[in-house]
Structure formats: structure tokens, C-alpha cells
Design an enzyme around this catalytic site. Structure first.
Site, short mmCIF file in Angstrom:
data_model
loop_
_atom_site.label_atom_id
_atom_site.label_comp_id
_atom_site.label_asym_id
_atom_site.label_seq_id
_atom_site.Cartn_x
_atom_site.Cartn_y
_atom_site.Cartn_z
N CYS A 1 0.80 -1.21 0.00
CA CYS A 1 0.00 0.00 0.00
C CYS A 1 0.84 1.27 0.00
O CYS A 1 0.35 2.34 -0.34
CB CYS A 1 -0.96 0.02 1.19
SG CYS A 1 -0.11 0.01 2.79
N ASN A 2 2.11 1.18 0.36
CA ASN A 2 2.95 2.38 0.34
C ASN A 2 4.32 2.13 -0.26
O ASN A 2 5.28 2.82 0.07
CB ASN A 2 3.11 2.97 1.75
CG ASN A 2 3.55 1.95 2.77
OD1 ASN A 2 4.40 1.11 2.49
ND2 ASN A 2 2.98 2.01 3.96
N GLN B 1 4.15 -9.85 3.09
CA GLN B 1 4.08 -9.30 1.73
C GLN B 1 5.32 -9.69 0.93
O GLN B 1 5.22 -10.03 -0.25
CB GLN B 1 3.94 -7.78 1.81
CG GLN B 1 2.62 -7.34 2.41
CD GLN B 1 2.60 -5.87 2.81
OE1 GLN B 1 3.63 -5.30 3.16
NE2 GLN B 1 1.43 -5.26 2.76
#
Length: 464
Positions: free
Chosen positions: A50-51, A120
Site C-alpha cells: 500500500c505504500n 508481503q
């Protein structure tokens, strides 16, 4: 090994650019495929969170691989070069190893010390393995990065350093919803971040918790792990309209909750005057920013949470002395692990060179024995065998000391390439299959600048 990392993260780019660059699992896979097909890339992996959007490759040539990775990132994200390049960072070879180990430990995360990045990174590696995009260079490197990350969380208090995005969001939500445990709460999505949200909410004592996801089976599994309920995806708007707190992170393209539709649904549910908090943890955003115009609705997105977490906390970590000690402990761990990894890598690179040296020595012995046969053709076989053993012992003794010493020097962390020294001193054939190639030059990390790409990796200087 020539590892190149090219990335874009919350540390180098504004949230609106990260949102435009966000890739889902299939997009990340597509990017890895395109990069891996490049002329100057041998292996490739893409880490998309997400970042963060990060491409890790084994580079045949530095500039060739750098150009190919940059072009493919522009293609897949649709962001022009002139907008993307100023925000990209580059790490090469040893700096790349250090960066990857730090990322795995959570040192480069928005919430310093968070462990979600381990999952992740593991998923990214599994995807690359499945597609055959990683091999003898990236696969062991990333496996080691995962082990280092696990050590950091097992052996230090890094988990306590910085609050997660969800915890930060809940603190903000509590300023609007004093009775957070009694709030009607909906989590939209069932991925890694949503799983973290559900677990955090359950630990916070939230009693009315519902999970909704496009794939019902995943929602059922996540809800079952934490005693939550589930809802149907077709009812997501009504569920959100009737909730006091909505946490969303789906990875969808386009808004899941549009402002006009949510306002109408809230009116239908009789909640026009009721306060509600929306925590949008997704990139691209799940929630239309225009919802802030709806009476009673408060929205916090990733950019808001980032500002909240970093305000007064320096490098993104909490400001307490114990937190600083924990961060330093992990940094020391990373430094030691990088040194060990590089030492072992240098030692491993000596193996083929020493094998080539022994092969050359064997050829010299064979040549001298042929010459002996020509000069003394009637030498008895047992005498010939004794001569050969004697010559071989002399050669072995001459090679023993430099072979042992070069291993000691490399294992001691000396910066010189002693394998290259052996190749030069003994004139080993570069085309010999057993001879390893010369290590590539080092480069420090720096953002890419299209206007001033250096002529060689060694010309690239660090920028604060």
C-alpha cells in the site's frame, strides 16, 4: 551477483503519486514479467504494497537494467518518466542487500517495526518462484532477508516501537466515537491489511464486527479466526451506511464507496445525524474523498495516518528512549547480517576461481609428464607414477598456502577482490567455465534523475 533495487515508497513520493503507481497482485506480476524479459535483467521480483512499489533484479549491466526497469514501471503505472523518476530510489549490489534486509525488518515501513511486510515479501517471493523469475541470485538473497526479518521480531522489541496504521486509525476514531468497543464496525476486504485490522479490532474489544469481501470464502475464514460476523458483498454499501466505523482495504481499482451513494444509503438507514468514521487503508483509495462533505462522516486515509504517525516521531518511530534502543538493535542486527552475507558471498565466489587454479595446475603437470615421456620413453611405469606423484605433491604444496590465505582474507571481510587477484596473478582464462566473473563496481543509493544519469555506477553519488 549484481542486485539492483529500484523503488518508490512513502519516504520518497507523495501519497497521490503512490496511489497512481499502486499495482494489485496481477499488476505486480505483469511488471515482474515485463522486467524479467529485458535484455539486461536475469531475475526479477516486484514488491507492491500500500505504500511501496519496488522492483528487485539481478542486473546484467547496471545502466541497461536501470533503464529497462524505469521504462517498464512507467508503462504499467501510466506515469510519465518526468513525473516518476524524481521520486525513485536506487540501491545497487551491497547497498541493495542492506536495503532489502532493512525492509524485511520493518525499518523502512511507514509504521516502523510492523511485521506485515514479512508476509508481503514472502508472497512476492512465492509469486516470483512460481513464475520462474528468481534463481540462484535473488532466491537465496530474499530467503535470507526473510530470515533476518524473523530474527528482528523474535530477538528485539521492534514490534513495540511504532503503532500500526490500524492502531493509529483507531486512536483517531476514538476522538469521534468514545465507545469504540461498542461501535458497529465493518471491515471491507480480507487481505493482509484487512486481516491486521480485524485482529487489532478484536484485541481492542470491538464486539459488533463484520467482515465483507468479494470472495465470501476469504471473508468467512478471516471472520472465523476472530469471532466476527460476515456480510454479502452486494450489501457492502448498506453495511457501511449502517456502521459507526468502517475500515477498508480491498486493492480494488476505483472507489468501493462513492460519496453520493453513501449519503443516500445513510439517509435510508436513518443515520443522517449519526457520527461515523471511515479509515481508508487502501491504495488506490477505496473511499471517495468527497464523503467528507457528508454530515457526521469523518474520513482518514493513508496520507492522514502517515502524518499522524510521523509527527514528532523523527524517523517514523515512536520517540521514547526504549523505542530508539529497539530500532538501533535492529539496525545493528541488519549490519551484522549484511556483513555475514557478503562475506559468505565473497567466499563462495572464490570456489570456482580456486577450481580453475587447480585445473590449470593439473594441465601443467600433464604437460610436463608428456614432455618426460618424450625425453625418457623407456621409463618404467612404477617409476613414472612416482615421478607424477612427486610433481603433484610439489604443485599441491605450492598452491596450498595461497588457497588457504585467500579464503582467510575474504572471510575476514577484506574489501579487495582476491579472486580477481588470483585470476590476474596466475593468468587464468576468463572464458574458463570454472572462473567466476569479476564483481561489478559498487554504487551508493540515489534517486534517479533523468537529466543526470551517471556514465558508470561508480559515478552515482549519495543524496541526503
Amino acid at each position: 551477483m549484481s542486485v539492483l533495487v529500484v523503488g518508490l515508497s512513502h519516504r520518497t513520493a507523495p501519497m497521490d503519486l503512490l496511489e497512481r503507481a499502486a499495482l494489485g497482485p496481477e499488476g505486480a506480476r505483469d511488471l515482474a514479467s515485463r522486467v524479467g524479459a529485458g535484455e539486461h535483467v536475469e531475475e526479477a521480483l516486484v514488491l507492491a504494497t500500500c505504500n511501496r512499489l519496488e522492483v528487485v533484479v539481478e542486473a546484467g549491466t547496471f545502466h541497461g537494467a536501470l533503464t529497462e526497469v524505469g521504462e517498464r514501471m512507467c508503462e504499467l503505472t501510466g506515469i510519465p518518466r518526468e513525473q516518476l523518476n524524481p521520486h525513485l530510489y536506487v540501491h545497487y549490489d551491497e547497498r541493495a542487500v542492506s536495503h532489502l534486509f532493512g525492509v524485511a525488518c520493518g525499518l523502512d515501513s511507514m509504521a516502523v517495526g510492523e511485521s506485515q511486510i514479512l508476509g508481503q515479501l514472502r508472497d512476492a517471493l512465492a509469486s516470483a518462484q512460481q513464475d520462474g523469475r528468481v534463481g540462484p541470485v535473488l532466491n537465496p538473497l530474499l530467503q535470507q532477508a526473510l530470515r533476518v526479518g524473523k530474527r528482528a521480531h523474535a530477538e528485539t522489541t521492534i514490534d513495540e516501537v511504532s503503532r500500526s496504521l490500524v492502531s493509529t486509525g483507531l486512536d483517531l476514531a476514538a476522538t469521534v466515537l468514545p465507545d469504540l468497543a461498542g461501535a458497529r464496525t465493518v471491515v471491507v476486504g480480507a487481505g493482509a491489511m484487512s486481516g491486521l485490522a480485524v485482529a487489532t479490532l478484536a484485541r481492542a474489544g470491538v464486539r459488533d464486527l463484520t467482515v465483507v469481501n468479494r470472495t465470501a470464502a476469504r471473508a468467512d475464514r478471516l471472520a472465523g479466526e476472530h469471532g466476527a460476523g460476515t456480510g454479502d458483498w452486494v450489501d457492502v454499501l448498506d453495511l457501511a451506511a449502517g456502521a459507526d466505523l468502517v475500515v477498508t482495504c480491498t486493492g480494488a481499482v476505483g472507489h468501493v464507496l462513492e460519496a453520493d451513494a453513501l449519503q443516500e444509503a445513510r439517509a435510508g438507514a436513518g443515520r443522517v445525524d449519526s457520527p461515523a468514521v471511515l479509515l481508508d487503508l487502501a491504495l488506490p483509495r477505496d473511499v471517495d474523498p468527497a464523503v467528507t462533505g457528508i454530515d457526521g462522516v469523518r474520513l482518514w486515509a493513508l496520507a492522514d495516518l502517515q502524518r499522524e504517525m510521523t509527527s514528532g516521531a523523527g524517523d517514523g518511530a515512536a520517540s521514547g528512549s526504549g523505542d530508539r534502543v529497539a530500532v538501533e538493535a535492529v539496525r545493528d542486527l541488519v549490519t551484522a547480517e549484511v556483513a555475514t552475507y557478503l562475506t559468505e558471498r565473497r567466499a563462495a565466489r572464490l570456489g570456482p576461481t580456486l577450481a580453475a587454479l587447480r585445473a590449470q595446475a593439473a594441465r601443467v603437470v600433464d604437460q610436463e609428464m608428456v614432455r618426460l615421456d618424450q625425453r625418457v620413453p623407456h621409463l618404467a611405469q612404477d617409476e613414472r607414477a612416482e615421478v607424477r606423484r612427486t610433481v603433484q605433491r610439489v604443485v599441491d604444496k605450492l598452491l596450498h598456502t595461497p588457497s588457504v590465505r585467500v579464503k582467510e582474507l575474504q572471510h575476514g571481510g577484506e574489501p579487495a577482490d582476491y579472486g580477481q587477484a588470483l585470476r590476474e596473478l596466475f593468468d587464468l582464462d576468463p572464458a574458463e567455465p570454472a572462473v567466476v566473473r569479476t564483481a561489478p563496481p559498487e554504487v551508493t543509493a540515489a534517486p534517479i534523475s533523468e537529466a543526470s544519469l551517471p556514465s558508470s555506477p561508480a559515478d552515482r553519488g549519495a543524496r541526503p
